[in-house]
Design a protein around this motif. Sequence first.
Motif, PDB file in Angstrom:
ATOM      1  N   SER A 302       0.958  -1.473  -0.282  1.00  0.00           N
ATOM      2  CA  SER A 302      -0.106   0.436  -0.109  1.00  0.00           C
ATOM      3  C   SER A 302       1.118   1.379  -0.113  1.00  0.00           C
ATOM      4  N   SER A 304      -0.284   4.304  -0.148  1.00  0.00           N
ATOM      5  CA  SER A 304      -0.684   5.462   0.822  1.00  0.00           C
ATOM      6  C   SER A 304      -0.590   4.670   2.787  1.00  0.00           C
ATOM      7  N   GLU A 305      -0.056   3.912   2.770  1.00  0.00           N
ATOM      8  CA  GLU A 305       0.169   3.181   4.536  1.00  0.00           C
ATOM      9  C   GLU A 305       1.877   3.699   4.269  1.00  0.00           C
ATOM     10  N   TYR A 327      -3.911  -2.497   6.668  1.00  0.00           N
ATOM     11  CA  TYR A 327      -4.428  -3.058   5.343  1.00  0.00           C
ATOM     12  C   TYR A 327      -3.975  -4.522   5.283  1.00  0.00           C
ATOM     13  N   SER A 332       2.425  -5.883   3.469  1.00  0.00           N
ATOM     14  CA  SER A 332       1.948  -4.572   3.162  1.00  0.00           C
ATOM     15  C   SER A 332       2.647  -3.454   4.374  1.00  0.00           C
TER      16      SER A 332
END
Length: 583
Positions: A302, A304-305, A327, A332
Amino acid sequence: MSGTDNKGQQPLPTIVVGCNDNNDKEEEEEDEDHHHSNGSIVDCCKSIHLPLLTDMYQITMAYAYWKSPEKRNQLAVFDMFFRKNPFGGEFTIFSGLDEVIKFLQGFRFTTDDIKYLRQILPDYVEDEFFQYLSQLSAKDIRLYAIREGSVVFPKVPLMRVEGPLPVAQLLETTLLTLVNFASLITTNAARYKIALDGRDIRLYEFGLRRAQGIDGGLSASKYAYMGGFDGTSNVLAGKMYGIPLKGTHAHSFVMSYSSLDELNTRYLLDKTTGQSVDFVSVCLKYQNELSQLLDVLQSEISSSELTAFIAYAISFPDQFLALVDTYDMIRSGLLNFSSVALALNQLGYRALGIRIDSGDLAYQSVMAYKAFKLIGQTYSIDWFGKLAIVASNDINEDTIISLKEQKHRINAFGIGTHLVTCQRQPALGCVYKLVEINSHPCIKISLDVQKVTVPGRKRLYRLYGKEGFALIDLMQNDSVDEPEPLPLTKVLCRHPFQESKRCYATPSKVEPLLEIWWQNGKIQKPMPTLDAIRNHVQQSLDALRPDIKRYLNPTPYKVSVTDNLYQFMHNLWLENAPVGELN
């Protein structure tokens, strides 16, 4: 703890709950005079005056006592004790004494209290009674108690309250309120500590949002720390009591980011050189390398993570501990955290670790540990394999024991709901019973033997065996000239209610347990700090045999009376028991 006993401790600011905004100035000054904040949890609600934090029948009994002039000054003796240990265990930790002392220091009815009592009591209640209440304080009360943080057991008097009957009666409900929950939380916390079985694992209290109100949350933080927890997420508790604060970020922080474009800055100062470095580029470099090392596809990671982790790391480069299960923790979160941690390391910083809040905690902790060890070896970073792995997913005592059987690699637990609400047992059940009036012992009789009280003033001793473990608690009649037990001297110990249960004990050490704490309106000895009580909890637990503390089928600890007290109690029982008739 009051005043400045502990580092960082500050008076608790007033939080007005359910009050009108137009309180008059005279009432506010009264509150300042009589209920100034000294760090006590009960100061949270300025609108609640402690003498009124009681049951209605305490007020009506006080009036009935007052109506009988011979009762007003009778000397009463009350014992506070409980009948059964909580959580299916065989020990309890006595807590709340510090708050009890604060309550006695400030015990008095204000003008506003008296005004309210006039409204709720019948019109025929005499005016002189209200004048009597307005002059009451705890100056004529004597309080004996076991040291706070001590291991205690059923039937043993935790506190003995002596004083004029109406005053001692008025104290009952508040004293029980201050001791019951405090002792329950401390005992619960101590059991979590024992469940770790000596392993070097940290415990953090994360329960404020689940607690029963403001005072419940603050009590839980204070007494969890007393019971052995290492820190709290509760910032106000940290300020008040000097408890170490712990916390990172929530899932919402991770979810609030969508791309690297949202970052206000990409740069972080190198801790060694002081130069500004493109931190994002360094993180992306390590992310690419780790995806190959850990065999993770870029499509599974991810972005965004990663953005959220970078933002948090730039904000707290020396305190980077990330929540990695928003997530996918394995594919991830773990990789993104490690990428940022390696980037921080390159710039001279050291990450703290990860928190897992869902899923298979044992499996995920093992996977995280293995990944950290591999990364540490690959990049020659010794400390990487020792990163914190914190678990915080509705943890209870059974969870900790189960995870231990699964050979987890967690090295810290954040515990909330089950700790602060004591879901397994929500109340301790301390009682406050009259045991003597005007030097005449009293006994409460019941068909349920567990509810029969041990009458009169009692001395209390803990006898220790030759191995240093507590052997038995012994109650002795304080109203007769009975020699106290001595080391290396045999003494007959009897079960309070079962005639055939008796034994001789030859202690290697004898410890008197009841001490005078309050008399003549003053504290009689220095009050220990929160950290001192916390240390005493562990010392007191260490003096218990392991079989008494174990989770399954713990051995009951013996509480006994001397032969003299046994005979006295049973004679008084027979004198007061009604004689039945058969027709």
